[in-house]
Write an enzyme that holds these catalytic residues in place. Structure first.
Site, PDB file in Angstrom:
ATOM      1  N   ASP A   2       0.821  -1.203   0.000  1.00  0.00           N
ATOM      2  CA  ASP A   2       0.000   0.000   0.000  1.00  0.00           C
ATOM      3  C   ASP A   2       0.865   1.267   0.000  1.00  0.00           C
ATOM      4  O   ASP A   2       1.910   1.301   0.643  1.00  0.00           O
ATOM      5  CB  ASP A   2      -0.908  -0.010   1.235  1.00  0.00           C
ATOM      6  CG  ASP A   2      -2.212   0.712   0.970  1.00  0.00           C
ATOM      7  OD1 ASP A   2      -2.351   1.295  -0.115  1.00  0.00           O
ATOM      8  OD2 ASP A   2      -3.073   0.687   1.849  1.00  0.00           O
ATOM      9  N   ASN A  50      -9.982  -3.990  -6.345  1.00  0.00           N
ATOM     10  CA  ASN A  50      -9.208  -3.034  -7.163  1.00  0.00           C
ATOM     11  C   ASN A  50      -9.806  -2.870  -8.568  1.00  0.00           C
ATOM     12  O   ASN A  50      -9.565  -1.874  -9.247  1.00  0.00           O
ATOM     13  CB  ASN A  50      -7.739  -3.463  -7.294  1.00  0.00           C
ATOM     14  CG  ASN A  50      -6.927  -3.281  -6.026  1.00  0.00           C
ATOM     15  OD1 ASN A  50      -5.918  -3.945  -5.827  1.00  0.00           O
ATOM     16  ND2 ASN A  50      -7.363  -2.386  -5.143  1.00  0.00           N
TER      17      ASN A  50
HETATM   18  C1  FPP Z   1      -1.859  -0.243  -3.417  1.00  0.00           C
HETATM   19  O1  FPP Z   1      -1.415   1.107  -3.413  1.00  0.00           O
HETATM   20  C2  FPP Z   1      -1.256  -0.940  -4.543  1.00  0.00           C
HETATM   21  C3  FPP Z   1      -1.953  -1.548  -5.546  1.00  0.00           C
HETATM   22  C4  FPP Z   1      -3.422  -1.551  -5.594  1.00  0.00           C
HETATM   23  C5  FPP Z   1      -1.273  -2.182  -6.682  1.00  0.00           C
HETATM   24  C6  FPP Z   1      -0.008  -2.921  -6.363  1.00  0.00           C
HETATM   25  C7  FPP Z   1       0.507  -3.434  -7.634  1.00  0.00           C
HETATM   26  C8  FPP Z   1       1.789  -3.485  -8.012  1.00  0.00           C
HETATM   27  C9  FPP Z   1       2.927  -3.097  -7.139  1.00  0.00           C
HETATM   28  C10 FPP Z   1       2.108  -3.903  -9.394  1.00  0.00           C
HETATM   29  C11 FPP Z   1       1.752  -5.323  -9.726  1.00  0.00           C
HETATM   30  C12 FPP Z   1       2.411  -5.689 -10.962  1.00  0.00           C
HETATM   31  C13 FPP Z   1       2.835  -6.911 -11.321  1.00  0.00           C
HETATM   32  C14 FPP Z   1       3.780  -7.109 -12.425  1.00  0.00           C
HETATM   33  C15 FPP Z   1       2.354  -8.086 -10.631  1.00  0.00           C
HETATM   34  P1  FPP Z   1      -2.466   2.260  -3.623  1.00  0.00           P
HETATM   35  O2  FPP Z   1      -2.640   2.518  -5.071  1.00  0.00           O
HETATM   36  O3  FPP Z   1      -3.736   1.908  -2.906  1.00  0.00           O
HETATM   37  O4  FPP Z   1      -1.748   3.465  -2.954  1.00  0.00           O
HETATM   38  P2  FPP Z   1      -2.434   4.633  -2.130  1.00  0.00           P
HETATM   39  O5  FPP Z   1      -3.085   3.994  -0.932  1.00  0.00           O
HETATM   40  O6  FPP Z   1      -1.280   5.501  -1.764  1.00  0.00           O
HETATM   41  O7  FPP Z   1      -3.410   5.308  -3.047  1.00  0.00           O
END
Ligand code: FPP
Length: 211
Positions: A2, A50
């Site tokens: 996150d 998501n």
């Molecule tokens: C949460 O941060 C993160 C995600 C929803 C996506 C995580 C995915 C990856 C790191 C990439 C995956 C790729 C591959 C190749 C498997 P957030 O977007 O909720 O962050 P925030 O809370 O700061 O908005």
């Protein structure tokens, strides 16, 4: 993992740049876990919820998978690690499914560790799916035999970055006695040093499993 979005926002960059950095962090931490001889490591990359994010962000995440999955599976292969996907990847287009399946296939018999990646994964979905399979089984099986993580031990440690203190539908069955750690660090900044500190802290905890 996150905090990718906030990491990017802080730098006036698009959220997907944060996810891109998140992949680098994932590889770095996978390596660090390998150094620590952690036999099973799991990353929550894309939840069933998501899918409800703005379509541009979802498309960006899917194209990051498309662009990075082959490299990810080659790196795992080089380290003798098996790639295992948890979640329902039929949601993704056939191109992405094929790339993921190729990675799973080429690492299938590797014995140096397991790298679980959760893609279109939700703990409730997993439990509903397991219950359905269990209902149709011969009666000698256990519910956990039908989880995506069947055959794997329950996690010892859960780390959630980005300051949130909740499970967000992750491994609801498996986490019953897992030690929970919450870090304010945004995922792209999460370091090997912080991982090592958490592991040190883990060894100080007394685990009683309700006994
Ligand atoms: C949460 O941060 C993160 C995600 C929803 C996506 C995580 C995915 C990856 C790191 C990439 C995956 C790729 C591959 C190749 C498997 P957030 O977007 O909720 O962050 P925030 O809370 O700061 O908005």
């Amino acid at each position: 993992m996150d905090g990718n979005g906030r990491w990017a926002l802080k730098r006036h960059l698009p959220r997907n740049t944060g996810h891109k950095e998140g992949i680098k962090a994932m590889m770095r931490i996978a390596d660090a876990c390998h150094k620590l001889s952690v036999p099973y490591v799991s990353f929550y990359a894309f939840s069933t919820e998501n899918k409800n994010r703005p379509s541009g962000e979802v498309k960006g995440l899917v194209s990051l998978m498309e662009d990075n999955f082959s490299r990810l599976s080659s790196e795992l292969e080089a380290n003798n690690i098996r790639l295992n996907v948890i979640g329902d990847i039929t949601y993704f287009g056939s191109k992405v499914q094929k790339i993921i399946e190729t990675g799973v296939e080429k690492t299938r018999y590797l014995t140096g560790g397991v790298f679980n990646i959760a893609l279109n994964y939700g703990g409730r979905d997993e439990l509903c799916r397991a219950a359905e399979l269990y209902k149709n089984s011969d009666g000698n099986a256990k519910l956990s035999d039908f989880l995506y993580t069947a055959g794997q031990p329950d996690p010892d440690i859960l780390i959630r970055t980005g300051g949130e203190k909740r499970l967000s539908n992750f491994m609801l069955y498996q986490l019953a006695y897992t030690e929970l750690f919450f870090s304010d660090t945004y995922w792209p900044d999460f370091s090997e040093a912080e991982l090592n500190d958490i592991v040190d802290e883990y060894y100080k905890r007394e685990r009683r499993f309700g006994k």
